[in-house]
Every structure is written in C-alpha cells, then in structure tokens.
Write a protein that holds these residues in place. Sequence first.
Motif, PDB file in Angstrom:
ATOM      1  N   GLY A 127       0.869  -1.175   0.102  1.00 25.30           N
ATOM      2  CA  GLY A 127      -0.038  -0.105  -0.088  1.00 25.30           C
ATOM      3  C   GLY A 127       0.909   1.228  -0.221  1.00 25.30           C
ATOM      4  N   PRO A 131      -2.036   1.750  -4.080  1.00 24.81           N
ATOM      5  CA  PRO A 131      -3.292   1.583  -2.927  1.00 24.81           C
ATOM      6  C   PRO A 131      -4.435   0.894  -3.295  1.00 24.81           C
ATOM      7  N   GLY A 136      -3.542  -4.441   1.578  1.00 28.46           N
ATOM      8  CA  GLY A 136      -2.599  -3.655   1.196  1.00 28.46           C
ATOM      9  C   GLY A 136      -1.891  -2.779   2.258  1.00 28.46           C
TER      10      GLY A 136
END
Length: 385
Positions: A127, A131, A136
């Motif tokens: 992430g 994103p 994530g």
Amino acid sequence: MRRLPILLTAAAVALVPACTSDNDTGSSTTSATGTETRESADSAMADRLQETIDSLHGEIGFPGIVARVIGPEGEWTGTAGVAGVDDQRPPTPEDRTRIGSLTKTMTATAILQLWEDGRLELTDPIGKYVPGLPNGDIATLEQLATMSSGIPSYTFDQGFQQKLFADPDTPWTPEQLLDVVRGDPPNFAPGEKFEYSNSNYVALGLVVEQVSGQSLADYFQEFLFDPLGMSETFLPADAAFPEPHLSGITEQGQPDGETADATNWNPSWGWAAGAVVSTIDDLQLWAKALGTGEVILSPETQQYRLESFNYDLPPATPERAYGFGWGIDSGWLEHTGELPGYNTYAGYLPESNTILVAAVNSDIPAPDGAGPVTVVVDALKQDLG
C-alpha cells in the motif's frame, strides 16, 4: 465454454515450479529432427532426449516444441513438430515465444535489485506504492513476491475472464487489472498460506516503475536483458510479435472441443506477471543467470533468494516449494510459464550446473491435466538422471 485459471503455472499448482553459458563453445549437430548446437551432447544421451520429445509430441498432440539441455555431458537442442498449425516449418531456438509467468522471475529480480540498491525495503507494505488492494496496508513486498500476500488474483475473476475472451485483442493497463480485485476481501491473512496470484506481480511491476522512475519495459531492458545479452527478449507495449515466432493454440475461452489461434492476442493483461517475449537462445542465458545470480544480483542477494523458499506453507514439501519469484523441485531452481497458446520452462540444477529450457506452442493440458511443457520437462529430467 472452457475457462482455465489463466497464467497459472505448474510451478504454482504443484510447487514444482548470467552471462553467456560456459558451455557455449564449438559447433556440431544433434539428431535427425534436431537443430544446430554449439557442443554436442553424448550421442546416446542426445538420442534418448530426442526420442522423449518425439514420443510426447505424438502422445500429447501439441503442434511443436523446442528444448535445450546444457550440462556436464555437453549441449543438446531438439525439436519436434511444427512452428504452428499454419506454419509447417520446424520450430527453432531463434523463434520468439510468449513466456507467460517466466516474466515473474524477471519482475522479482527487479525488486531484488532495487532492494540491493537501498531504494526499497522488502518489508514495505504494498500500500505504500499501490493503494486500495486487499491486505494492502499489511502485505509486504516479500509476501507478494512469494505468493503469500492473500491478495486475490484478477485472473480468477469470472467477469474479467468473460471480457478477456470476448475480445482478446483489447489492451489492458496495470491499474485496470488491479481494479478487478480492489474492494474485494483478502483471501487470507498475509503469510498464512501460499496462493498463486497474478495480482501480486502486476502490483510489483508498478513498484518497479515508481521506484526506478522507468517504464517496466525499459527497466528490464537496461538492467536484465542488455547486461545478459538477451537481444531477442522484450516486454511488448502491445500485441507486437516480430517474426520468426511460434504460433500457439489454446482451448481457453472456447466452446468444448474447439481451439483458437492465440498467437496475436494482446498480452497486456499479463504485463509484469506474464507478457514478456523471448527465445530459447535467450532463455538459456536467463536460466543460468537466475540460478547463479551472475551479472544480475550480488552473491548476498542471490543467497537471500536461495533461502526464500517457503517450505512451511502448504502445499509445499521438503522437495518442492515456492520462493521469491521462482520454485524449487528436487534441487531444480525453476519456473514455468503459461499464456493462452504457449507453455514455457526455464530451470537450473546447481549441483551439476545444468540448464534446461523448453517452449511448446500450446497450453492445452495433457490428459492428466498437467501443462504440456511440464510433462516434457519431467520426462527430460528423468532422462538426465
């Protein structure tokens, strides 16, 4: 209509998954259907290997195959069948082929190079770069590379498969591919189990681009292909497939009992997980580099990779496991690749410095469900002892 888990490789399902070769010297020929090689293997060995691919070509029924072995007993290159249903010439080591998930070994190597250079950490969550993915915030780059992230694979999504097979010429962007699974729940907590996911490697490809500031194609060219002399290998921007190339057939997305010519299907939906084009000549160089780390990784980073196999995650065994973008099977460091119409393999056996590479212009499974190249490679390994 037959739909398969596209881009799913034998290395994933069964967990079987350089510089120029030191053996690239001399010039001689192989057996009857064979092609020219640089140092002929023992004639009995060459005959046995050729008989194997001839026999399996007849039994399984794929259009053609080209394979190469380089080891202590010399070098053998063999072919059987034809370059394509509509191309009756014998396949050659110079024919380009779509290598499918062997691309993952390249994406993983790029991540390791950037780690080696201190430009990212393998413990970074995905992430941080990409994103919106399931898990994530907690799945690390290492877990994505070792297929233990829990992020679902977009290629298993029925809606995605319907769109792909309805128009296989459609280009896909990496973000469109990941959008297929954004919003989905994760399949499990990171590190809990092994599950092959192409989403992992599309996301890692985006990491390479962000951190390096280059397109993935340019990064591969500058830091992998050019240093190794892989002059016929590239990540295509579209369906471009220069001649000469193998022409591949598939059953994927087709009515039962029917096949399609998948040669010019747009491979962008595989991208960092499976879109690279190469040749047997170049895959020989890649197998050696992958197995030794020479040219592409430092000895320390290569040692990390050799220790990355997750033997504790089912269905791994003490002999078979998946690691950082590659598999191990009874000592062979390897990966297979599957894309509609194509099935490839690259492997390296450190104990004997043996290279084995093969390409089949079909992904249609053998009667036992195994990929055609997996059946061939397993038989060739038996011949090699």
